[in-house]
Design a protein around this motif. Structure first.
Motif, PDB file in Angstrom:
ATOM      1  N   PRO A  31       6.405 -25.875 -23.782  1.00  0.00           N
ATOM      2  CA  PRO A  31       5.356 -27.044 -23.880  1.00  0.00           C
ATOM      3  C   PRO A  31       5.093 -27.463 -22.554  1.00  0.00           C
ATOM      4  O   PRO A  31       5.344 -27.126 -21.492  1.00  0.00           O
ATOM      5  CB  PRO A  31       6.202 -28.071 -24.790  1.00  0.00           C
ATOM      6  N   SER A  32       3.817 -28.169 -22.600  1.00  0.00           N
ATOM      7  CA  SER A  32       3.398 -28.977 -21.447  1.00  0.00           C
ATOM      8  C   SER A  32       4.001 -30.151 -21.806  1.00  0.00           C
ATOM      9  O   SER A  32       4.430 -30.845 -22.754  1.00  0.00           O
ATOM     10  CB  SER A  32       1.666 -29.214 -21.582  1.00  0.00           C
ATOM     11  N   PHE A  34       4.354 -34.281 -20.350  1.00  0.00           N
ATOM     12  CA  PHE A  34       3.690 -35.389 -19.979  1.00  0.00           C
ATOM     13  C   PHE A  34       4.605 -36.920 -19.517  1.00  0.00           C
ATOM     14  O   PHE A  34       5.273 -36.972 -20.138  1.00  0.00           O
ATOM     15  CB  PHE A  34       2.418 -35.725 -20.858  1.00  0.00           C
ATOM     16  N   SER A  93       3.603 -31.708 -25.445  1.00  0.00           N
ATOM     17  CA  SER A  93       2.639 -31.002 -26.141  1.00  0.00           C
ATOM     18  C   SER A  93       2.926 -29.349 -26.276  1.00  0.00           C
ATOM     19  O   SER A  93       3.158 -28.640 -25.393  1.00  0.00           O
ATOM     20  CB  SER A  93       1.214 -31.011 -25.696  1.00  0.00           C
ATOM     21  N   SER A  95       1.356 -26.543 -28.862  1.00  0.00           N
ATOM     22  CA  SER A  95       0.607 -25.958 -29.756  1.00  0.00           C
ATOM     23  C   SER A  95       1.007 -24.679 -30.497  1.00  0.00           C
ATOM     24  O   SER A  95       0.893 -23.668 -30.140  1.00  0.00           O
ATOM     25  CB  SER A  95      -0.658 -25.430 -28.952  1.00  0.00           C
ATOM     26  N   ASN A 100      -2.208 -29.218 -30.530  1.00  0.00           N
ATOM     27  CA  ASN A 100      -1.780 -29.987 -29.463  1.00  0.00           C
ATOM     28  C   ASN A 100      -1.403 -31.451 -29.399  1.00  0.00           C
ATOM     29  O   ASN A 100      -1.521 -32.418 -28.496  1.00  0.00           O
ATOM     30  CB  ASN A 100      -2.999 -29.904 -28.177  1.00  0.00           C
ATOM     31  N   ASN A 101      -0.910 -31.919 -30.579  1.00  0.00           N
ATOM     32  CA  ASN A 101      -0.606 -33.228 -30.740  1.00  0.00           C
ATOM     33  C   ASN A 101       0.637 -33.380 -29.835  1.00  0.00           C
ATOM     34  O   ASN A 101       1.366 -32.625 -29.564  1.00  0.00           O
ATOM     35  CB  ASN A 101      -0.113 -33.666 -32.208  1.00  0.00           C
ATOM     36  N   LEU A 102       0.841 -34.745 -29.320  1.00  0.00           N
ATOM     37  CA  LEU A 102       1.819 -35.154 -28.570  1.00  0.00           C
ATOM     38  C   LEU A 102       3.073 -35.566 -29.324  1.00  0.00           C
ATOM     39  O   LEU A 102       2.710 -36.221 -30.236  1.00  0.00           O
ATOM     40  CB  LEU A 102       1.206 -36.183 -27.660  1.00  0.00           C
TER      41      LEU A 102
END
Lengths: 114, 115
Positions: A31-32, A34, A93, A95, A100-102
């Motif tokens: 994931p990314s 944040f 996030s 995908s 790409n929902n958080l």
């Protein structure tokens, strides 16, 4: 599934103290990650992000390093100010469908006292 | 100001009434998201649009909820027959689109109180 576990608050620190807010995640793949911040009376703002392992995101003196081996993304600041008082949210996030929902943690309220 | 805007900022309604919220995203952003945030919790994903197409809906989005983005610009979220459990902050976010590195920018939210 995807989830974020965040250090429970509230956290109260004196000005110039060192801050750590712990965040760990569960996700398939890569994931990314944040950190968002919500100041009193304002909307969510992106604070920093990291998109791959060992990346370090930084902004406004805050830092967080994407640690794949410990599935963590802890937020740190060396010297907090009263103006840093806010609620901090860790999020990921991932995908799978393109959305790409958080996925957010529950938030950690930080209060910095003079 | 070129950020995400939401209207109204606050809405108080009686149980059983219908409500509609509006979101205006950042102008060049293709993607638009709706989230719901209850007290003491982080935002939870409801639905998202790629231009005018609604491509994904969360299981949180019951049949009483409907969202539209008719021309790929602003979006509306309607809740029919509101219930007290619908009381929450409804957040809109927009992004340029792409992979999971894509950054979402949030509006100030609409706080709904159902009496």
């Amino acid at each position: 599934g995807n989830s974020v576990t965040q250090m429970e608050g509230p956290v109260t620190l004196s000005e110039e103290a060192f801050l750590t807010i712990n965040c760990t995640y569960t996700a398939t793949g890569y994931p990314s990650l944040f950190w968002y911040v919500q100041y009193p009376g304002e909307g969510l703002q992106l604070l920093l992000k990291a998109t791959k392992a060992d990346d370090k995101g930084s902004n406004k003196g805050f830092e967080a390093t994407y640690r794949k081996e410990t599935t963590s993304f802890h937020l740190e600041k060396g010297s907090v100010q009263v103006s840093d008082s806010a609620v901090y949210f860790c999020a990921l996030s991932r995908s799978l469908t393109g959305a790409n929902n958080l996925f957010f943690g529950t938030g950690t309220r930080l209060t910095v006292i003079p | 100001d070129t950020g995400v805007s939401q209207n109204p900022r606050h809405k108080i309604t009686k149980r059983g009434q219908n409500v509609t919220f509006r979101c205006d995203p950042i102008s060049e952003h293709n993607r638009l998201y709706w989230y719901r945030q209850t007290l003491g919790q982080g935002p939870e994903f409801l639905t998202y649009f790629q231009n005018e197409a609604q491509l994904e809906k969360s299981r949180l989005l019951s049949d009483r909820f409907s969202a539209e983005r008719p021309k790929g610009s602003f979006s509306t979220l309607e809740i029919q027959r509101t219930e007290q459990g619908d009381s929450a902050m409804y957040l809109c976010a927009s992004s340029l689109g792409g992979d999971s590195t894509d950054t979402q920018y949030f509006g100030p939210g609409t706080r709904l109180t159902v009496l």
